[in-house]
Scaffold this active site. Sequence first.
Site, PDB file in Angstrom:
ATOM      1  N   ASP A 105     -11.154  26.382  35.543  1.00  0.00           N
ATOM      2  CA  ASP A 105      -9.977  25.735  34.936  1.00  0.00           C
ATOM      3  C   ASP A 105      -8.743  26.625  35.059  1.00  0.00           C
ATOM      4  O   ASP A 105      -8.049  26.894  34.072  1.00  0.00           O
ATOM      5  CB  ASP A 105     -10.252  25.403  33.473  1.00  0.00           C
ATOM      6  CG  ASP A 105      -9.319  24.304  32.941  1.00  0.00           C
ATOM      7  OD1 ASP A 105      -8.693  23.604  33.771  1.00  0.00           O
ATOM      8  OD2 ASP A 105      -9.229  24.145  31.714  1.00  0.00           O
TER       9      ASP A 105
ATOM     10  N   PHE B 287     -10.822  21.082  23.623  1.00  0.00           N
ATOM     11  CA  PHE B 287     -11.910  21.399  22.709  1.00  0.00           C
ATOM     12  C   PHE B 287     -11.440  22.014  21.390  1.00  0.00           C
ATOM     13  O   PHE B 287     -12.258  22.425  20.583  1.00  0.00           O
ATOM     14  CB  PHE B 287     -12.912  22.344  23.369  1.00  0.00           C
ATOM     15  CG  PHE B 287     -13.633  21.723  24.518  1.00  0.00           C
ATOM     16  CD1 PHE B 287     -14.222  20.472  24.400  1.00  0.00           C
ATOM     17  CD2 PHE B 287     -13.727  22.383  25.729  1.00  0.00           C
ATOM     18  CE1 PHE B 287     -14.897  19.893  25.465  1.00  0.00           C
ATOM     19  CE2 PHE B 287     -14.400  21.810  26.794  1.00  0.00           C
ATOM     20  CZ  PHE B 287     -14.982  20.553  26.672  1.00  0.00           C
TER      21      PHE B 287
ATOM     22  N   VAL C  52      -5.292  26.379  18.874  1.00  0.00           N
ATOM     23  CA  VAL C  52      -5.106  27.830  18.813  1.00  0.00           C
ATOM     24  C   VAL C  52      -4.017  28.136  17.796  1.00  0.00           C
ATOM     25  O   VAL C  52      -2.934  27.542  17.828  1.00  0.00           O
ATOM     26  CB  VAL C  52      -4.725  28.410  20.186  1.00  0.00           C
ATOM     27  CG1 VAL C  52      -4.578  29.926  20.102  1.00  0.00           C
ATOM     28  CG2 VAL C  52      -5.767  28.043  21.228  1.00  0.00           C
TER      29      VAL C  52
END
Length: 1000
Positions: free
Chosen positions: A821, A697, A700
């Site tokens: 997850d 998604f 970072v």
Amino acid sequence: MSHSCVKSKSKVFQTILYVFLLLSLNHATATTPTETNHDLQALLHFKTHIVKDPFHVMNLWNDSTHHCNWTGITCNIFNGRVIYMNLSSQGLEGIVTPYIGNITFLTRIDLSYNIFHGEFPQEVGHLLHLQQLYINNNNFSGSIPSNLSHCRGLREFDAGRNKLTGTIPSWIGNLTSLVNFFFSRNNLHGNIPHEIGSLSNLRFLGLSLNYLSGKVPSSVYNITSMTHFAVAGNHLYGNIPDGVGFTLPNLEAFLCESNNFTGAIPRSLVNASKLEILGLGINGLRGRVPDNLGLLRRLKYLNFQENGLGSGRAGDLSFLDSLANCTVLEFLGLHYNNFGGELPNSIANLSTQLSTLNIGVNRIHGNIPAGIGNLENMALLALERNNLTGTIPEELGMLKNLQVFYLGGNHFSGRIPFSIGNLTSLTKLHMELNYFEGSIPSSLGNCQKLLVLALFGNKLTGTIPKEVMALSSLSELLDVSYNSLSGTLPTEIGKLVHLGLLDLSENKFSGVIPSSLGSCTSLVTLYLQGNYFEGNIPQTLQNLRALQDIDLSRNNLSGKIPKFLGDFKLLQHLNLSYNDLDGDIPTNGIFTKNATAIAINGNNKLCSSVLELNLPACTISKASMLRKFLAPKVAIPAISAFVILLLASCFLAIFMVKRARKKTPRTDDLELAISYSTIAKCTGGFSRENLIGSGSFGSVYKGNLPDNGPTIAIKVLNLEQRGASRSFIGECQVLRNIRHRNLLKIITAISSVDHQGNDFKALVFEFMPKGSLEDWLHPTNNVQHHTNTLTFIQRLNIAIDVSCALEYLHQSCETAIVHCDIKPSNVLLDNDMVAHVGDFGLATFLLEESSNSSMHSIMSASLKGSIGYIPPEYGLGGKVCVVGDIYSYGILLLEIFTGKRPTDEAFEGGMGIQQFIESALPKHVMEIIDPSMFSQQESALRREFDNEVAMKDCIVSVMQIGVSCAATSPSDRMHIADVVKTLHAVKKSFIRTQQNEHVT
């Protein structure tokens, strides 16, 4: 002449004749000075090859004494030739000279328990009179000297505990006089030769702990006079022949431990009716134990430990009924198998001479039969890690000779019986990881020999009785962590002067830490975290200079950090986090030499000049400077004192305001609003150099906030990716409601527009300088990775951290949260290598999920998680649940300790990582673990057999947790609270192993 006179004269005549013949024989074998000189020269040559002689034995081998009177040397009184050479346990180091073959009348050589090395000389074959050869417990290398085949009179040969290599030679069959043959603990390989069957006088064959392979030759079964057969600790494979009992009717000891035997235990063993010792432990045996073993009436030792015996169902232990006929049985080892069912009541009928009963680590359920109290000579009773339930029968208090008692890792409930105080011979009591409730019985104070008391992981309440705290015998362990104990600690704690590990963590203790604790000068490990202790850290603790590990975190301690903690030379870990400590951090010892070994976060009043600690610098108070400047040297009138005090207050107020304005921002003090421009600037315009990771998604980035602000991690959402916005909202909802030391801390969320007017969403987190667990387990060429690998204890700590995070999410949040997850890339490590679980984009509130059927269908369809970590029930449309996280965690745990991904190509043909590891447990566990995990100190532990066994037990325990968590059926998976407790128990066990190694 009387009959008695004739008989007397006959005896005299026989005596004279015997002496005459003896003198004649000695005359015939009389030796020349040259021959005795050969003995002398050989001994002197032997002496020159000794390089270490701690007891100065060789100093006595000199010209002032005849060599027949030298230490360790014995000569024949008639011919003066050396016949015995006994230098056992003298600490001698060196090699054995070939000249030893010149001492041709030697009948006995004993060089055992020394430090001889190199090859044992072939010239030993010249010693045709040799009957006994003991070279065990040295460092001899090379192969067995082939010229030994000439020593046909050899009766005893012990070369155990050396470094001998090669195979067992076929000529061993020529030594038909052999009675005892020991070659255990060497590096021999290959098969046991068929010719060994020629040793008709053999009574004891010891070949344990080598690398032998193949099957035991059939000729062995024809050694009808053999009374002991031991081939333990090799790599033999194949079945135990069913006819072994028929062909060895005189067998007294059958020891085949630590091999790879498979198949079932042959029923024909009972035909060896003289068997006293039957050891088949540590093999791959399967199936049921024969129910006719009771025919072996002489049986004293029966060991089936560490096999795969049993089916896990009722009736597996029915063979115990017949063992009641073995009335002299002393040892019964059944642990580490697959025995199911209940403990039969017939256990009460076992031999009253039984001193060891070990049935731990099986699948036994039900209660402990009350009749177990009949086993009056029991010294060790081990029932740990089964599924036993119910209460502990009061009758156990009848086992007055019980010394070691293992009950941990079951499902016992109720109170600990007061009668346990009757076990006054107890040295070790393990009742951890159960559901015991109520108070700790004060009667335990009667157990004045107790070395270990482990009660952690129960539901105990009340205080610790003074009688228990006064047990000065406790030297290894006192662990009552993970209970609900409360109150203050009694001053009697100071009587634990020999204690090495004290763990009172995760309870509800309150009050101050008693100053008497400073009397426990043997403490190596001190865990007091997770309580309500208050006040200062006592100054008396400066006496605890043996401390290596201190954890006082998550209490209400105040005051300054004592400087004496930096004076502890052995201190390796110090955790003072989440208290109310203030002032400057000490600058000595561990505080500067190893800043990563301390944890002090959560103490917002601390300051330091040590940059690695990321704390604000300490500033000298202006008020203090003013007071120092205005310190009166003469008496000051009261009005002057008032004015000075008023001025000082003003100065102090002004200083505090300015300091607050100029204070360097920390993540705790950041406002929740950071603009897009700030983010863009601190990441260099989202440059590739600052990219530290990417996911489904978004990406970072690493950034540094302006004005010397802290380093942060910014997760920028890719809003073009389907589901990214929902992930952002879900993660914000989750992170808004949670806070735990092992969860990644969020600083703020940004929902804005970029300079082009596009939607921009990002999450700002505390930066984790050590990267992700993924980077450590699976470094790639394009990643600037750390040169060091994770050690065993680091992996264990990470596993504990992640389990604690899951326990918090599943049990401590107002609404249970499923992460969905769990995988290595979502486990991040800070400077102290503490693990933080992050990425809650897929997390689910169970309340939401259960009340929203449409949400359920979306989640089921999207298979929440990552390939390899998704629980199998999700693939079948199963509902998201906490046990799904447990499955993912189990896979993660196995990956941490094997270094293999669940998608590794080694796992093919329907066998996943869980099945692969389960098939290797427990015997082959050391073959499947990541060998890089052991530090230099931990590798040193493996060189000692006892410590290697202890280490293996720790690893097996961890792997079993992983296998259990990753079970296919959700109902078979461990509860997360049990995972946390068991992992802590493994860590404590490993720490004790290290400490024991340090002591030795």
